[in-house]
Design a protein around this motif. Structure first.
Motif, PDB file in Angstrom:
ATOM      1  N   ALA A  40       0.722  -1.680  -0.048  1.00 17.10           N
ATOM      2  CA  ALA A  40      -0.020   0.130   0.106  1.00 17.10           C
ATOM      3  C   ALA A  40       0.425   1.501  -0.172  1.00 17.10           C
ATOM      4  O   ALA A  40       0.716   2.370  -0.661  1.00 17.10           O
ATOM      5  CB  ALA A  40      -0.937  -0.037   0.949  1.00 17.10           C
ATOM      6  N   SER A  41       2.368   1.293   0.642  1.00 18.67           N
ATOM      7  CA  SER A  41       3.025   2.573   1.002  1.00 18.67           C
ATOM      8  C   SER A  41       3.633   2.774  -0.626  1.00 18.67           C
ATOM      9  O   SER A  41       3.411   3.865  -1.123  1.00 18.67           O
ATOM     10  CB  SER A  41       3.836   2.673   1.853  1.00 18.67           C
ATOM     11  OG  SER A  41       4.563   1.468   1.784  1.00 18.67           O
ATOM     12  N   ASN A  42       3.672   1.416  -0.782  1.00 20.72           N
ATOM     13  CA  ASN A  42       4.513   1.738  -2.858  1.00 20.72           C
ATOM     14  C   ASN A  42       3.058   2.201  -3.677  1.00 20.72           C
ATOM     15  O   ASN A  42       3.830   3.095  -4.266  1.00 20.72           O
ATOM     16  CB  ASN A  42       4.982   0.553  -2.941  1.00 20.72           C
ATOM     17  CG  ASN A  42       6.096   1.271  -4.475  1.00 20.72           C
ATOM     18  OD1 ASN A  42       7.023   1.489  -4.071  1.00 20.72           O
ATOM     19  ND2 ASN A  42       6.238  -0.186  -5.438  1.00 20.72           N
ATOM     20  N   SER A  43       2.083   1.658  -3.796  1.00 14.19           N
ATOM     21  CA  SER A  43       0.635   1.973  -4.393  1.00 14.19           C
ATOM     22  C   SER A  43       0.714   3.969  -4.379  1.00 14.19           C
ATOM     23  O   SER A  43       0.714   4.508  -4.720  1.00 14.19           O
ATOM     24  CB  SER A  43      -0.231   1.475  -3.906  1.00 14.19           C
ATOM     25  OG  SER A  43      -0.408  -0.033  -4.035  1.00 14.19           O
ATOM     26  N   ALA A  44       0.946   4.113  -2.750  1.00 15.83           N
ATOM     27  CA  ALA A  44       1.129   5.760  -2.715  1.00 15.83           C
ATOM     28  C   ALA A  44       1.950   6.492  -3.155  1.00 15.83           C
ATOM     29  O   ALA A  44       1.947   7.684  -3.652  1.00 15.83           O
ATOM     30  CB  ALA A  44       0.695   5.510  -1.206  1.00 15.83           C
ATOM     31  N   LEU A  45       3.380   5.735  -2.906  1.00 10.87           N
ATOM     32  CA  LEU A  45       4.370   6.437  -3.645  1.00 10.87           C
ATOM     33  C   LEU A  45       4.306   6.929  -5.734  1.00 10.87           C
ATOM     34  O   LEU A  45       5.178   7.963  -5.630  1.00 10.87           O
ATOM     35  CB  LEU A  45       5.977   5.311  -3.276  1.00 10.87           C
ATOM     36  CG  LEU A  45       6.778   6.288  -3.352  1.00 10.87           C
ATOM     37  CD1 LEU A  45       7.049   7.265  -2.760  1.00 10.87           C
ATOM     38  CD2 LEU A  45       7.965   5.267  -2.656  1.00 10.87           C
ATOM     39  N   LEU A  46       3.663   5.487  -5.893  1.00 12.50           N
ATOM     40  CA  LEU A  46       3.891   5.024  -6.949  1.00 12.50           C
ATOM     41  C   LEU A  46       2.097   6.619  -7.681  1.00 12.50           C
ATOM     42  O   LEU A  46       2.613   6.970  -9.273  1.00 12.50           O
ATOM     43  CB  LEU A  46       3.239   4.216  -8.108  1.00 12.50           C
ATOM     44  CG  LEU A  46       4.257   2.971  -8.698  1.00 12.50           C
ATOM     45  CD1 LEU A  46       3.301   1.675  -8.270  1.00 12.50           C
ATOM     46  CD2 LEU A  46       5.144   3.960  -9.344  1.00 12.50           C
ATOM     47  N   THR A  47       1.669   7.009  -7.066  1.00 14.41           N
ATOM     48  CA  THR A  47       0.448   7.552  -7.211  1.00 14.41           C
ATOM     49  C   THR A  47       1.239   9.525  -7.075  1.00 14.41           C
ATOM     50  O   THR A  47       1.144   9.904  -8.118  1.00 14.41           O
ATOM     51  CB  THR A  47      -0.993   7.728  -6.524  1.00 14.41           C
ATOM     52  OG1 THR A  47      -1.343   6.276  -6.366  1.00 14.41           O
ATOM     53  CG2 THR A  47      -1.974   8.587  -5.659  1.00 14.41           C
ATOM     54  N   VAL A  48       2.110   9.547  -6.727  1.00 16.03           N
ATOM     55  CA  VAL A  48       2.321  10.794  -6.037  1.00 16.03           C
ATOM     56  C   VAL A  48       3.631  11.563  -7.503  1.00 16.03           C
ATOM     57  O   VAL A  48       3.398  11.620  -8.020  1.00 16.03           O
ATOM     58  CB  VAL A  48       3.644  10.983  -4.537  1.00 16.03           C
ATOM     59  CG1 VAL A  48       4.274  12.201  -3.936  1.00 16.03           C
ATOM     60  CG2 VAL A  48       2.452  10.871  -3.493  1.00 16.03           C
ATOM     61  N   ALA A  49       4.076   9.898  -7.481  1.00 13.04           N
ATOM     62  CA  ALA A  49       5.261   9.858  -8.395  1.00 13.04           C
ATOM     63  C   ALA A  49       4.799  10.304 -10.113  1.00 13.04           C
ATOM     64  O   ALA A  49       5.120  10.936 -10.548  1.00 13.04           O
ATOM     65  CB  ALA A  49       6.025   8.615  -8.895  1.00 13.04           C
ATOM     66  N   HIS A  50       3.475   9.454  -9.728  1.00 13.35           N
ATOM     67  CA  HIS A  50       2.567   9.572 -11.162  1.00 13.35           C
ATOM     68  C   HIS A  50       2.690  10.625 -11.696  1.00 13.35           C
ATOM     69  O   HIS A  50       2.385  11.634 -12.592  1.00 13.35           O
ATOM     70  CB  HIS A  50       1.566   8.316 -11.874  1.00 13.35           C
ATOM     71  CG  HIS A  50       1.590   8.370 -12.920  1.00 13.35           C
ATOM     72  ND1 HIS A  50       1.681   7.723 -13.621  1.00 13.35           N
ATOM     73  CD2 HIS A  50       0.320   8.602 -14.132  1.00 13.35           C
ATOM     74  CE1 HIS A  50       1.326   7.574 -15.239  1.00 13.35           C
ATOM     75  NE2 HIS A  50       0.242   8.132 -14.579  1.00 13.35           N
ATOM     76  N   LEU A  51       1.449  11.552 -10.403  1.00 13.40           N
ATOM     77  CA  LEU A  51       1.091  12.735 -10.764  1.00 13.40           C
ATOM     78  C   LEU A  51       2.154  13.843 -11.000  1.00 13.40           C
ATOM     79  O   LEU A  51       2.090  15.124 -11.588  1.00 13.40           O
ATOM     80  CB  LEU A  51       0.097  13.123  -8.924  1.00 13.40           C
ATOM     81  CG  LEU A  51      -0.900  11.900  -9.113  1.00 13.40           C
ATOM     82  CD1 LEU A  51      -1.217  12.681  -7.297  1.00 13.40           C
ATOM     83  CD2 LEU A  51      -1.946  12.763 -10.216  1.00 13.40           C
ATOM     84  N   ALA A  52       3.151  14.004 -10.092  1.00 10.15           N
ATOM     85  CA  ALA A  52       3.999  14.838  -9.953  1.00 10.15           C
ATOM     86  C   ALA A  52       5.253  14.689 -11.668  1.00 10.15           C
ATOM     87  O   ALA A  52       5.365  15.697 -11.655  1.00 10.15           O
ATOM     88  CB  ALA A  52       5.499  14.413  -9.384  1.00 10.15           C
TER      89      ALA A  52
END
Length: 176
Positions: A40-52
């Motif tokens: 879950a924490s990596n999924s959140a990081l991927l979301t932030v990375a994608h938006l960024a």
């Protein structure tokens, strides 16, 4: 961006955005079935990375004064269109188990797709959708710094996701 390229980009972006609603609906259904979420924490990081990545590409493009009506924009638009097409091919192929998160449903609801695409490309969602999507957006906005710096940064959580997915799938499915 020229009007034609702008229209195509926004249309494709809308399709990308719609995929998030598909993911959310599938996630709710899977969790009702008893699915377990991993990483879950990596999924959140991927979301932030994608938006960024998107945000930085847009910023770099407009800050750099790119004209958005040249062959590079056209090439980026074609690559981006391919990535969105592949996203929907993957969604159609695995239907109710496709989400942007790493969710595994109970065995009765979760089967392994052994179709041509999944036999040929180990992780088509990542290699035929996500990576071309990012490259396409960088080309559209002429975002060279984001492509050179941001893509390798993005690859860190993406590689972690692939490793997590491989481990979970091997643990949960003997036929994986």
């Amino acid at each position: 961006m020229s009007q034609v390229y702008s229209f195509i980009f926004y249309l494709l972006f809308a399709c990308r955005f719609i995929s998030l609603f598909i993911s959310i609906a599938n996630e709710k259904r899977l969790k009702k079935m008893g699915a377990t979420e991993y990483g879950a924490s990596n999924s959140a990081l991927l979301t932030v990375a994608h938006l960024a990545f998107y945000g930085c590409c847009i910023w770099e493009g407009y800050a750099g004064g790119a004209f958005f009506s040249d062959n590079l924009t056209l090439a980026g638009t074609i690559v981006y269109a391919f990535s969105i097409l592949m996203l929907y091919v993957v969604i159609y192929a695995i239907r109710h188990v496709w989400t942007v998160k790493l969710l595994i449903a109970p065995r009765a609801y979760h089967t392994i797709n052994t179709g041509f695409l999944f036999r040929t490309v180990k992780h088509p969602n990542y290699f035929l959708n996500i990576l071309p999507e990012l490259v396409g957006v960088a080309f559209i906005f002429h975002a060279w710094y984001v492509l050179i710096i941001g893509l390798p940064v993005y690859l860190v959580p993406l590689c972690i996701r692939i490793k997590q997915e491989e481990q979970v799938m091997k643990q949960q499915f003997a036929d994986y």
